[in-house]
Design a protein around this motif. Sequence first.
Motif, PDB file in Angstrom:
ATOM      1  N   LEU A 329       0.836  -1.202   0.000  1.00 26.03           N
ATOM      2  CA  LEU A 329       0.000   0.000   0.000  1.00 26.03           C
ATOM      3  C   LEU A 329       0.869   1.249   0.000  1.00 26.03           C
ATOM      4  O   LEU A 329       0.575   2.222  -0.713  1.00 26.03           O
ATOM      5  CB  LEU A 329      -0.928  -0.008   1.219  1.00 26.03           C
ATOM      6  CG  LEU A 329      -1.814   1.233   1.390  1.00 26.03           C
ATOM      7  CD1 LEU A 329      -2.758   1.400   0.200  1.00 26.03           C
ATOM      8  CD2 LEU A 329      -2.613   1.153   2.694  1.00 26.03           C
ATOM      9  N   ALA A 344      -5.761   3.961  -0.680  1.00 27.68           N
ATOM     10  CA  ALA A 344      -6.717   2.920  -0.272  1.00 27.68           C
ATOM     11  C   ALA A 344      -8.080   3.146  -0.915  1.00 27.68           C
ATOM     12  O   ALA A 344      -8.774   2.187  -1.279  1.00 27.68           O
ATOM     13  CB  ALA A 344      -6.842   2.909   1.252  1.00 27.68           C
ATOM     14  N   GLU A 348      -9.805   0.314  -3.256  1.00 29.76           N
ATOM     15  CA  GLU A 348     -11.098  -0.272  -2.892  1.00 29.76           C
ATOM     16  C   GLU A 348     -12.131  -0.047  -3.994  1.00 29.76           C
ATOM     17  O   GLU A 348     -12.973  -0.910  -4.244  1.00 29.76           O
ATOM     18  CB  GLU A 348     -11.592   0.330  -1.569  1.00 29.76           C
ATOM     19  CG  GLU A 348     -10.820  -0.134  -0.346  1.00 29.76           C
ATOM     20  CD  GLU A 348     -11.002  -1.616  -0.082  1.00 29.76           C
ATOM     21  OE1 GLU A 348     -11.969  -2.206  -0.591  1.00 29.76           O
ATOM     22  OE2 GLU A 348     -10.173  -2.190   0.632  1.00 29.76           O
ATOM     23  N   PRO A 398     -13.252   2.512   2.637  1.00 32.67           N
ATOM     24  CA  PRO A 398     -11.794   2.681   2.532  1.00 32.67           C
ATOM     25  C   PRO A 398     -11.177   3.364   3.746  1.00 32.67           C
ATOM     26  O   PRO A 398     -10.008   3.123   4.068  1.00 32.67           O
ATOM     27  CB  PRO A 398     -11.641   3.545   1.268  1.00 32.67           C
ATOM     28  CG  PRO A 398     -12.885   3.295   0.476  1.00 32.67           C
ATOM     29  CD  PRO A 398     -13.964   3.087   1.482  1.00 32.67           C
ATOM     30  N   VAL A 401      -9.187   1.323   6.375  1.00 31.81           N
ATOM     31  CA  VAL A 401      -7.866   0.748   6.098  1.00 31.81           C
ATOM     32  C   VAL A 401      -6.835   1.429   6.993  1.00 31.81           C
ATOM     33  O   VAL A 401      -6.768   2.655   7.079  1.00 31.81           O
ATOM     34  CB  VAL A 401      -7.503   0.930   4.617  1.00 31.81           C
ATOM     35  CG1 VAL A 401      -6.064   0.465   4.365  1.00 31.81           C
ATOM     36  CG2 VAL A 401      -8.475   0.162   3.739  1.00 31.81           C
ATOM     37  N   ALA A 413      -6.095  -3.036   3.198  1.00 29.73           N
ATOM     38  CA  ALA A 413      -6.810  -2.716   1.962  1.00 29.73           C
ATOM     39  C   ALA A 413      -7.102  -4.003   1.194  1.00 29.73           C
ATOM     40  O   ALA A 413      -6.310  -4.950   1.204  1.00 29.73           O
ATOM     41  CB  ALA A 413      -5.982  -1.764   1.107  1.00 29.73           C
TER      42      ALA A 413
END
Length: 812
Positions: A329, A344, A348, A398, A401, A413
């Motif tokens: 990420l 994120a 998503e 999101p 996350v 995520a």
Amino acid sequence: MTTSTRRTKGGPVGTPAGSAVPRTLAEDLRGRGDDELAQLLRARPDLTTPVPVDLTQLATRATTRASVARVLERLDHFTLQVVDAAVVLPDGFGYPALRDLVGDVPQLPGAVEVLRTRALLWGPLESLRVVRTVRDLAGASPAGLGPALPAALGATGPARLQELLADLGLPPTPDAVSAIGAIGALFADRKAVAALLGEAPPAAAEVLDKLVWGPPTGSVRGADRPVRAADANSPVEWLLARALLVPAGPQAVVLPRELALTLRGGRVHRDLAPTPPEITATPRDPQAVDAAAAGAAFTAVRRVEELLELWSTGGPAVLRAGGLGVRDLKRAAAALDVTEAEAALWLELCYAAGLVAGDGEADERWLPTPAYDVWRARPVAERWATLAGVWLETTRVPGLVGTRDDKDKPVNALGPGVDRTAAPEVRHALLGRLGELAEGSAAPAADLLADLAWHRPVRTARLRSELVDRTLVEAELLGVTGRGALAKAGRALLTGELNAAADLLEPLLPTPLDHVLLQADLTAVAPGPLVVALAQELHLAADIESTGGATVYRFGEASIRRALDSGRTAADLHRLFATHSRTPVPQPLTYLVDDVARRHGRLRVGAASAYLRCDDEAVLGELLADRRAHGLRLRRLAPTVLAADGAPDQVLSALRSLGYAPMAESATGDVVITRPDALRTPPRSLPPRVTGEPPAPSTSLIDAAVTAIRAGDRAAVSRPRGAEDGEAPAELPRTSAAETLLALQAAFAERRPVWIGYVTREGRATQRIIVPLGLEGGYVTAQEHTAGELHTYPLHRITGVAPVDVADPAPS
């Protein structure tokens, strides 16, 4: 007779005077019209799954704990305050008593109508009852009130009750019930309570003030020790001696409900909230709002495309428990030059839209799906509408996350812990409130949070603070809002019209360009968005150096070699630059292409475990003498062939790191062209939408359900014409084939039940009540009342048809 609830100036009007008072909820539902039953099923869709057999089963299902809790979650703050007041009252209370506890506000009749429509209250307005499950869910202290006196003093002995009467200055009574009643009557008299408290020590009034609005309990040592008024040595003992406080255990006291209501002035709630809080609107220029939203929408599409193009050459690994690793990420955020929270969001959205998924291999990796290629070929406005529509409806959040779940584990995520069933409702509610403001108006997040808390205080209690701020941020990043106000395209999005939203956004987006500006420092500047074909070619031949209002591409040996590896020739690249550059092609770029192309492919790597082939013996000799290639353990097999100790892809990578430009070839000697953007998963379906709510039933389903419930209820109280005491006749109905067909056709046309005699395949004679739903091909399709199921009956097995007498006809 159909009964309905209407609102008049003095309050709602319900069952007409003289009508029989229903004894159960089922009887109350039986007295309602079809429209009212349809309203109940529409307001509580879980009651239709499956369709109840009759009204008794509908009433039973409507009082289950799960169903009642679900409908309570969807009530607004004021209606829940009315529920609290109704729970405080004993069953059989009248509307005036409820009005006294709540207050004579214009919104009260509407709230009562909502509760009756949803079958949380039932009975006529002169004798209302609360569903028992509602009382159970309200708990022991509804609205912060303690137990009623009969419950609080239920375990108190008769002698002690007489002592309490004496200390209160009341005459003795013959039994405990009348004693508790006398104390309750005293506590309900405001003047008497005021006079009694006028004799209390000042500290006693302070104790009551702390308990009157809840919680109604307090801690006291020796609370269950009997105390007489003459022996009271403390404010609490003074209150206990007069039952103003009642022992709730050895070390706890409780304020009786009747006294608390009197001290509250006869109202259940201190602060009544019949209307939602006001939202302070801040006007914005609508054109500026739409322009800002369009810019954000375009950026959102570019971010998603950049991310998936990056993963097209080989995405990160899928964690064993599902999801994306924290380091991956961070790499995605660095590649996009955004925060991890924003990265994120794009990840998503890609996952929820089905644009990225695991490839399903043993070493599973995240890769774009074939749906990404379809999405990428569409216009920018349509691509945005797809992403925005998915964001509005997805249950994935999101913003979660990077947080930790209930087990104190990190939420990753693309992982399984990001779904929240209330998320779509919160998004719709927030954007819907913005949409109700004047065009171009923004609102503070605090006002929107307060409004949401009023409309759904139970449903979104845990997620409100987490979702509101993050929803507004995501809407701004996605281009649904601009400068805090809902854009025109966002308004269309709320109605579910994705095509209309794309059409409104299209004129505001920059026109894709088919040219770039080549510069002498081996860069190309794209002053705006590029057409898809040109953007793909530049992604292949150059690396993105910076993004923003203009995108800067940098050419280098590695990027030119990447284009040549994918099958482009030097002539193709020269033609690309000359055709699409508004500036002359710089000599350094021409020299770079020619130099890389001249060296490209002179070395050929194949599988022996690996071999190198080159027509120039000097190049192979140079490579053998290069100490940096020692790890490949090269050895000469022929003047133009070397063998290597390693797989072909490893040898290719090592030689490229040494500055060579080798090409791979197949076992037949053909050049292997590699396409970095060719990695895709197999076709994937959209990820499942996690939801705890049943789907909203259609109008046709509700109408059919009402018809089936009515028919089942009639069957429960019906008998064949001519039968005694509701019993079926001793013999099967006997009619001719023509009479049977005519009777079934008439019943089908009128949707009414009939008795039939039916012989099963085993030869067993039975009688059944059915409602014909179709007649075709010698078969009748009908609903059987006893089981509530659909069956198909061959006409030749039906011995006859008899009419049905309805003992208690349902209202029309």
